[in-house]
Design a protein around this motif. Structure first.
Motif, short mmCIF file in Angstrom:
data_model
loop_
_atom_site.label_atom_id
_atom_site.label_comp_id
_atom_site.label_asym_id
_atom_site.label_seq_id
_atom_site.Cartn_x
_atom_site.Cartn_y
_atom_site.Cartn_z
N ALA A 1 0.79 -1.00 -0.05
CA ALA A 1 0.03 -0.10 -0.26
C ALA A 1 0.93 1.14 -0.11
CB ALA A 1 -0.92 0.02 1.29
N GLN A 2 2.14 1.33 0.33
CA GLN A 2 3.07 2.19 0.51
C GLN A 2 4.37 1.88 -0.34
OE1 GLN A 2 2.55 1.25 4.04
NE2 GLN A 2 0.71 2.63 4.44
N LYS A 3 5.05 3.25 -0.48
CA LYS A 3 6.41 2.94 -1.10
C LYS A 3 7.63 2.15 -0.41
CE LYS A 3 5.76 6.99 -4.34
NZ LYS A 3 6.35 8.12 -4.74
N LYS A 4 8.64 1.91 -0.96
CA LYS A 4 9.72 1.31 -0.27
C LYS A 4 9.55 0.04 0.55
CE LYS A 4 12.26 5.81 0.01
NZ LYS A 4 12.54 6.70 0.83
N LEU A 5 8.77 -0.81 -0.08
CA LEU A 5 8.53 -2.02 0.43
C LEU A 5 8.69 -3.34 -0.37
CD1 LEU A 5 5.00 -1.31 2.32
CD2 LEU A 5 7.14 -1.66 3.28
N LEU A 6 9.44 -2.98 -1.43
CA LEU A 6 9.81 -4.20 -2.47
C LEU A 6 10.42 -5.47 -1.63
CD1 LEU A 6 10.26 -5.24 -4.92
CD2 LEU A 6 12.64 -4.10 -5.35
N GLU A 7 11.45 -5.31 -0.63
CA GLU A 7 11.94 -6.25 0.13
C GLU A 7 11.06 -7.05 0.77
OE1 GLU A 7 15.27 -4.88 2.65
OE2 GLU A 7 16.35 -3.91 0.85
N GLU A 8 10.13 -6.32 1.44
CA GLU A 8 9.21 -7.07 2.22
C GLU A 8 8.07 -7.98 1.22
OE1 GLU A 8 8.82 -7.46 5.26
OE2 GLU A 8 10.64 -5.95 5.74
N ARG A 9 8.01 -7.29 0.03
CA ARG A 9 7.05 -8.08 -0.89
C ARG A 9 7.78 -9.33 -1.42
NH1 ARG A 9 5.50 -5.30 -5.86
NH2 ARG A 9 7.14 -4.05 -5.50
N LEU A 10 9.13 -8.99 -1.65
CA LEU A 10 9.99 -10.32 -2.20
C LEU A 10 9.86 -11.35 -1.06
CD1 LEU A 10 12.93 -8.37 -4.08
CD2 LEU A 10 10.90 -9.76 -5.10
N LYS A 11 10.02 -10.86 0.32
CA LYS A 11 10.20 -11.91 1.15
C LYS A 11 9.08 -12.70 1.29
CE LYS A 11 12.97 -9.23 4.57
NZ LYS A 11 12.95 -8.64 5.77
N LEU A 12 7.76 -12.05 1.37
CA LEU A 12 6.44 -12.65 1.65
C LEU A 12 6.02 -13.57 0.21
CD1 LEU A 12 3.93 -12.97 2.90
CD2 LEU A 12 2.65 -10.90 1.93
N VAL A 13 6.58 -13.07 -1.02
CA VAL A 13 6.14 -13.85 -2.22
C VAL A 13 6.97 -15.16 -2.21
CG1 VAL A 13 7.63 -12.87 -3.93
CG2 VAL A 13 5.34 -14.05 -4.43
N SER A 14 8.14 -15.08 -1.45
CA SER A 14 9.11 -16.30 -1.65
C SER A 14 8.35 -17.45 -0.50
CB SER A 14 10.42 -16.02 -1.08
OG SER A 14 11.36 -17.04 -1.12
N GLU A 15 8.01 -16.78 0.54
CA GLU A 15 7.42 -17.66 1.80
C GLU A 15 6.12 -18.28 1.08
OE1 GLU A 15 6.66 -15.29 5.01
OE2 GLU A 15 8.85 -14.27 5.06
#
Length: 510
Positions: free
Chosen positions: A416-430
């Motif tokens: 929903a906000q900017k600068k969360l690419l790392e969190e998205r990558l971690k979650l999609v991998s999980e």
């Protein structure tokens, strides 16, 4: 040279504009105006001297399949394969090309449709014409006397294609065959049951399965006075009765194939008959046909077949049709063909057949043609005409304007906000590691609206949204794209939780 390149770019851009207007169904005047501009630009370009003209297209009788078409195809294959497996079949595969001599002399008049390949170092090869002859070669080569198998693969025919009716030069066949020595008509009845199960499951409309026997045909030709040498060529003419009138077939027999007119008339008396088990019983009493040993054996087996079909609950879908001939040389007994029926034009008329969608029969001598000692392995099988079925299903979906999902993605990982690419990558991998089908957009800072729109366009049912607050609380906001309902899911073991939600309904059904 630079001027020419710039002009070519203008032609390409203008061509794309014309195509775009046609797709948008713009007004005829607007399209005409832009086409005129395109032609003017092409005229300025002049002839393209010295450059060979290359037309970008697929070869005649072939086609590409879009993701939407492949999604339809996979659903059809799933229905067919699950039915084959339900009946206990194993799967095999064979080479796409065979030695030319393997295929020679097996297909009668259709042999001219075989694709021959250039000599590739000592072996004369041909592309396979069907899956039955390679199967017989496989049995003989491996000394197998008993197998129930299915095989789904492409075959090739140098035919005149009719693309709109699902007729191609390269196409899939879905074959099921039972090889082995068994009690009469039991495997044959199961093949017909499989054919009916598949066509009913695909819901492509009413169908009728025509049944005949090669022995009845040969016996009929013999008592009508057809010379032995003309049996197969006359059989090929009779096989056209589902497409043309009896008069045209008779003209071919007499004019092209040299049959006496009175012999053709006697054949006509028989081949225009069709019905159920009562017709079998009637022909068993026929004073001439009942005197022929071959015909008598065929009629006896058909009577038994109808008993088994009644027990299987499909006798109402079967018609004994004396015009069914199946042109292939290798059939020796029962033959059958399923046709789709279109509703009658007027009340009281019989439904019309609109094309074959499955066919098969018994071929007890084919394996023996490959065995060095001539040992025979009785076989019976069927082939589903999937290309025609794909065409019918595609047309139906287009008519209903039904949306077809081309992916199986269950959830889109969004932020929903900017600068969360790392969190998205971690979650999609999980999620991937937990076996969940998940995606994310390939942008560092995508807008939430764009992510939700992507889900709507591709049919993804759920969105896993992470933001600053969700990261603090250790949760994921799970949103249903259709209902827009949201629930918070704990990050601890979210893979298993989301699996339950996306697979079993959870708070939202997908």
């Amino acid at each position: 040279m630079a001027d020419r390149a710039a002009l070519e770019d203008l032609v390409r851009v203008q061509g794309e504009r014309v195509r775009g207007l046609k797709q948008q169904k713009a007004s005829a005047e607007q399209i005409e105006e832009e086409v005129a501009k395109l032609l003017k630009l092409k005229a300025q370009l002049g002839p393209d001297e010295g450059k060979p003209k290359f037309v970008l297209k697929t070869p005649k009788g072939t086609r590409d399949y879009s993701p939407r078409q492949m999604a339809v195809r996979e659903k059809v294959f799933d229905v067919i394969i699950s039915c084959f497996k339900r009946h206990g079949a194993e799967v095999i595969d064979t080479p796409v090309f065979e030695l030319k001599e393997t295929l020679t002399g097996k297909y009668g008049e259709d042999s001219k449709l075989i694709y021959d390949l250039k000599d590739q170092g000592g072996e004369l090869l041909s592309l396979r014409y069907d899956l039955t002859v390679p199967f017989a070669r496989y049995l003989a080569m491996n000394k197998l006397t008993n197998i129930k198998r299915y095989h789904i693969a492409k075959v090739y025919r140098r035919d005149n294609p009719a693309m709109t009716r699902g007729r191609y030069r390269e196409f899939y066949q879905c074959d099921f065959d039972i090889a082995g020595q068994f009690d009469p008509m039991l495997p044959d009845a199961e093949c017909l049951k499989i054919m009916c199960e598949i066509l009913s499951s695909l819901q492509i409309g009413d169908f009728l399965v025509k049944v005949n026997d090669r022995r009845i045909l040969d016996g009929m030709f013999a008592i009508c006075g057809v010379p032995d040498s003309k049996f197969r060529t006359i059989c090929s003419s009779v096989d056209k009765l589902d497409k043309v009138s009896w008069e045209e077939v008779k003209n071919e027999m007499v004019g092209e194939k040299g049959l006496a007119p009175e012999v053709a008339d006697r054949i006509g008396d028989y081949v225009q008959q069709h019905g159920g088990v009562s017709l079998v019983e009637q022909l068993l009493q026929d004073p001439k046909l009942s005197q022929n040993k071959q015909a008598l054996e065929g009629l006896g087996d058909l009577k038994l077949l109808f008993e088994y079909l009644t027990l299987f609950g499909i006798a109402d879908k079967i018609s004994f049709d004396l015009s069914l001939a199946r042109g292939l040389d290798y059939y020796t007994g029962v033959i059958y063909e399923a046709v789709l029926l279109q509703p009658p034009a007027r009340a009281g008329e019989e439904p019309l057949g609109v094309g074959s969608v499955a066919a098969g029969g018994r071929y007890d001598g084919l394996v023996g043609m490959f065995d060095p000692k001539g040992r025979k392995v009785p076989c019976v099988g069927l082939s589903i005409g999937v290309e025609r079925i794909f065409s019918i299903v595609e047309q139906r979906l287009e008519a209903l304007e039904e949306k077809v999902r081309t992916t199986e993605t269950q959830v889109l990982v969004a932020s929903a906000q900017k600068k969360l690419l790392e969190e998205r990558l971690k979650l999609v991998s999980e999620l991937w590691d937990a076996g969940i089908k998940a995606e994310l957009l390939y942008k560092k800072n995508p807008k939430l609206l764009n992510q939700l729109q992507y889900c709507e366009e591709t049919g993804i049912p759920l969105v896993a949204i992470i933001g600053e607050q969700e990261l603090k609380d250790g949760v994921i906001k799970l949103r249903s794209v259709a209902s827009r309902e949201e629930v918070s899911v704990s990050r601890k073991g979210e893979g298993h939780r989301m699996n339950a939600i996306s697979g079993c309904g959870g708070p939202f059904k997908t």
